[in-house]
Design an enzyme around this catalytic site. Structure first.
Site, PDB file in Angstrom:
ATOM      1  N   TRP A  60      64.435 -10.217  82.840  1.00 42.78           N
ATOM      2  CA  TRP A  60      64.998 -11.240  83.710  1.00 42.78           C
ATOM      3  C   TRP A  60      65.754 -10.550  84.829  1.00 42.78           C
ATOM      4  CZ3 TRP A  60      63.773 -16.206  83.624  1.00 42.78           C
ATOM      5  CH2 TRP A  60      64.537 -17.096  84.376  1.00 42.78           C
TER       6      TRP A  60
ATOM      7  N   SER B 188      68.769 -10.601  79.051  1.00 43.61           N
ATOM      8  CA  SER B 188      69.955  -9.872  78.588  1.00 43.61           C
ATOM      9  C   SER B 188      70.398 -10.302  77.199  1.00 43.61           C
ATOM     10  CB  SER B 188      71.105 -10.055  79.583  1.00 43.61           C
ATOM     11  OG  SER B 188      70.798  -9.406  80.800  1.00 43.61           O
ATOM     12  N   PHE B 189      70.220 -11.577  76.870  1.00 44.64           N
ATOM     13  CA  PHE B 189      70.618 -12.055  75.548  1.00 44.64           C
ATOM     14  C   PHE B 189      69.905 -11.287  74.438  1.00 44.64           C
ATOM     15  CE2 PHE B 189      70.501 -14.967  71.912  1.00 44.64           C
ATOM     16  CZ  PHE B 189      71.847 -15.292  71.807  1.00 44.64           C
TER      17      PHE B 189
ATOM     18  N   CYS C 284      71.050  -7.909  83.671  1.00 42.76           N
ATOM     19  CA  CYS C 284      71.764  -8.494  84.801  1.00 42.76           C
ATOM     20  C   CYS C 284      71.874  -9.998  84.581  1.00 42.76           C
ATOM     21  CB  CYS C 284      71.016  -8.204  86.099  1.00 42.76           C
ATOM     22  SG  CYS C 284      71.767  -8.982  87.548  1.00 42.76           S
ATOM     23  N   VAL C 285      73.106 -10.482  84.581  1.00 49.75           N
ATOM     24  CA  VAL C 285      73.376 -11.912  84.472  1.00 49.75           C
ATOM     25  C   VAL C 285      74.130 -12.319  85.731  1.00 49.75           C
ATOM     26  CG1 VAL C 285      74.355 -13.736  83.045  1.00 49.75           C
ATOM     27  CG2 VAL C 285      73.589 -11.613  81.958  1.00 49.75           C
TER      28      VAL C 285
ATOM     29  N   ASP D   8      75.513 -22.374  88.158  1.00 48.16           N
ATOM     30  CA  ASP D   8      76.334 -23.571  88.249  1.00 48.16           C
ATOM     31  C   ASP D   8      76.790 -24.099  86.896  1.00 48.16           C
ATOM     32  OD1 ASP D   8      76.095 -23.593  91.030  1.00 48.16           O
ATOM     33  OD2 ASP D   8      74.231 -24.750  90.940  1.00 48.16           O
TER      34      ASP D   8
ATOM     35  N   HIS E 267      76.399 -21.410  81.182  1.00 52.74           N
ATOM     36  CA  HIS E 267      75.416 -20.508  80.573  1.00 52.74           C
ATOM     37  C   HIS E 267      75.804 -19.044  80.798  1.00 52.74           C
ATOM     38  CE1 HIS E 267      71.479 -19.366  79.034  1.00 52.74           C
ATOM     39  NE2 HIS E 267      71.312 -18.589  80.095  1.00 52.74           N
TER      40      HIS E 267
END
Length: 163
Positions: free
Chosen positions: A31, A65-66, A90-91, A95, A98
């Site tokens: 991701w 990432s999770f 990378c997170v 909005d 999460h």
């Protein structure tokens, strides 16, 4: 913000041990692939630059990432001879909440896996407010967090071997 004053890839203030004796795995999230690909490239190049042999580097990709925590657990369970695992992801803030849940879960999970196996599991996850911050920290004006994660892995593997 401290990072504005620092390049993450400046290691002139520290000594990096020779990595030739170490086996290191890298788990990288798919991701935000543009960012995580740059983190991976930085980590890999830095490991090789500091003597880690290519055949002693294991790399795997996970969806996001999770999943890095589970990947670190799998790697350490299947490869007991690993000296460290680098988790790269990378997170980017959105909005919803999460972002908070993922960042908290990954940070705690990485820590717990390291404690469980008594091996260094390195948190190389960018947690940024926007894409530009992520780009700046994955090879842009603030260096590359992948480089930093690789140096940390070598230094912690050395600590584990010599303490």
């Amino acid at each position: 913000m401290a990072t504005q004053l620092k390049n993450l890839s400046d290691f002139s203030h520290t000594t990096v041990p020779d990595g030739a004796a170490y086996k290191i795995a890298i788990a990288v999230a798919e991701w935000n692939a543009d960012v995580t690909g740059s983190l991976y490239k930085g980590a890999l190049e830095t490991l090789l630059k500091h003597g880690v042999k290519e055949e002693n580097i294991t790399s795997i990709a996970v969806p996001g990432s999770f999943e890095l925590t589970g990947a670190a657990e799998i790697l350490l369970k299947k490869h007991a001879d690993l000296d460290a695992v680098i988790c790269l992801g990378c997170v980017i803030q959105g909005d919803t909440k999460h972002f908070d849940f993922i960042c908290d879960a990954v940070a705690n999970g990485v820590t717990q896996v390291g404690i469980k196996y008594s091996k260094p599991v390195i948190f190389g996850v960018l947690t940024t407010n926007d894409l530009q911050q992520a780009l700046d920290r994955s090879g842009g004006k603030h260096g590359n967090k992948g480089d930093e994660a690789a140096i940390t892995a070598i230094k912690m593997a050395h600590l584990l071997a010599t303490a």
